[in-house]
Design a protein around this motif. Structure first.
Motif, short mmCIF file in Angstrom:
data_model
loop_
_atom_site.label_atom_id
_atom_site.label_comp_id
_atom_site.label_asym_id
_atom_site.label_seq_id
_atom_site.Cartn_x
_atom_site.Cartn_y
_atom_site.Cartn_z
N LEU A 24 6.68 17.41 -26.54
CA LEU A 24 5.72 17.39 -25.46
C LEU A 24 6.24 16.67 -23.98
N ALA A 25 7.34 15.91 -24.32
CA ALA A 25 7.76 15.39 -23.14
C ALA A 25 8.66 16.45 -22.29
N PHE A 26 8.98 17.57 -22.82
CA PHE A 26 9.78 18.44 -22.20
C PHE A 26 8.95 19.67 -21.50
N ILE A 27 7.63 19.62 -21.77
CA ILE A 27 6.89 20.53 -21.17
C ILE A 27 6.58 20.57 -19.69
N PRO A 28 6.74 19.31 -18.96
CA PRO A 28 6.80 19.53 -17.80
C PRO A 28 7.99 19.82 -16.89
N PHE A 29 9.30 19.75 -17.71
CA PHE A 29 10.33 20.30 -17.22
C PHE A 29 10.40 21.73 -17.39
N TYR A 30 9.83 22.31 -18.54
CA TYR A 30 9.70 23.63 -18.75
C TYR A 30 9.02 24.50 -17.63
N VAL A 31 7.80 23.85 -17.38
CA VAL A 31 6.99 24.40 -16.32
C VAL A 31 7.36 24.31 -14.93
N MET A 32 8.22 23.28 -14.52
CA MET A 32 9.22 23.26 -13.33
C MET A 32 10.32 24.27 -13.39
N TRP A 33 10.62 24.56 -14.35
CA TRP A 33 11.88 25.71 -14.49
C TRP A 33 11.10 26.84 -13.95
N LYS A 34 10.00 27.14 -14.65
CA LYS A 34 9.37 28.53 -14.12
C LYS A 34 8.55 28.69 -12.96
N PRO A 36 9.74 28.66 -9.68
CA PRO A 36 10.19 29.33 -8.82
C PRO A 36 10.21 30.69 -9.12
N MET A 37 10.33 31.04 -10.46
CA MET A 37 10.10 32.53 -10.77
C MET A 37 8.57 33.01 -10.33
N TYR A 38 7.70 32.29 -10.69
CA TYR A 38 6.40 32.74 -10.33
C TYR A 38 6.06 32.72 -9.01
N LEU A 39 6.56 31.66 -8.26
CA LEU A 39 6.54 31.74 -6.65
C LEU A 39 7.05 32.93 -6.03
N SER A 40 8.49 33.51 -6.60
CA SER A 40 9.12 34.55 -6.09
C SER A 40 8.16 35.76 -6.46
N LEU A 41 7.61 35.79 -7.43
CA LEU A 41 6.52 37.00 -7.79
C LEU A 41 5.53 37.19 -7.01
N VAL A 42 4.93 36.01 -6.50
CA VAL A 42 3.65 36.01 -5.52
C VAL A 42 4.24 36.20 -4.14
N VAL A 43 5.42 36.00 -3.72
CA VAL A 43 5.78 36.12 -2.34
C VAL A 43 6.43 37.50 -2.29
N ARG A 44 7.18 37.96 -3.22
CA ARG A 44 7.90 39.22 -3.13
C ARG A 44 7.12 40.36 -3.77
N GLY A 45 6.36 39.82 -4.68
CA GLY A 45 5.63 41.01 -5.29
C GLY A 45 6.32 41.56 -6.40
N LYS A 46 5.51 42.46 -7.32
CA LYS A 46 6.30 43.15 -8.63
C LYS A 46 7.44 43.62 -8.16
N GLN A 47 8.33 43.52 -9.24
CA GLN A 47 9.53 44.19 -9.27
C GLN A 47 9.63 45.87 -9.32
N LYS A 48 10.41 46.27 -8.29
CA LYS A 48 9.98 47.84 -7.88
C LYS A 48 10.92 48.79 -8.76
#
Length: 85
Positions: A24-34, A36-48
Motif C-alpha cells: 500500500l505504501a507504493f500506491i501514491p508513487f504509482y498514482v504520481m507516475w500516472k 502526467p499521462m492523464y494530464l496530457s490526455l486532458v490537455v492534448r486530447g485523445k491520440q489521433k
C-alpha cells in the motif's frame, strides 16, 4: 463502507501472500507516475493516430523462426526444468 469491508476481507483471507500490506505504501508513487499521462490526455486530447513501434528486420525475424535442431517436432523438444515453488 460495505465495499471496503468486502475488499478488505477478501484481501485478508486470500490476498495477503500475494500483496502484503506494505505494498500500500507504493500506491501514491504509482498514482504520481500516472498523473502526467492523464494530464496530457486532458490537455492534448485523445491520440489521433497509431504510431507503430519499429520492428526488427524481416531477415532477423526469419532467422528466429528457423527450425531448431529437433526439427520442430514438439514431442522431441527438450523438457523444461521444473521450477521449485
Amino acid at each position: 463502507a460495505l465495499l471496503t469491508a468486502a475488499v478488505g476481507t477478501g484481501w485478508f483471507v486470500f490476498g495477503r501472500r500475494v500483496a502484503p500490506l506494505r505494498y500500500l505504501a507504493f500506491i501514491p508513487f504509482y498514482v504520481m507516475w500516472k498523473v502526467p499521462m492523464y494530464l496530457s490526455l486532458v490537455v492534448r486530447g485523445k491520440q489521433k493516430s497509431w504510431e507503430r513501434t519499429p520492428r526488427r528486420t524481416e531477415e532477423a525475424a526469419a532467422a528466429q523462426m528457423a527450425p531448431s535442431s529437433h526439427g520442430g517436432d514438439p514431442r522431441q523438444r527438450p523438457a523444461l526444468a521444473a521450477v521449485p515453488r
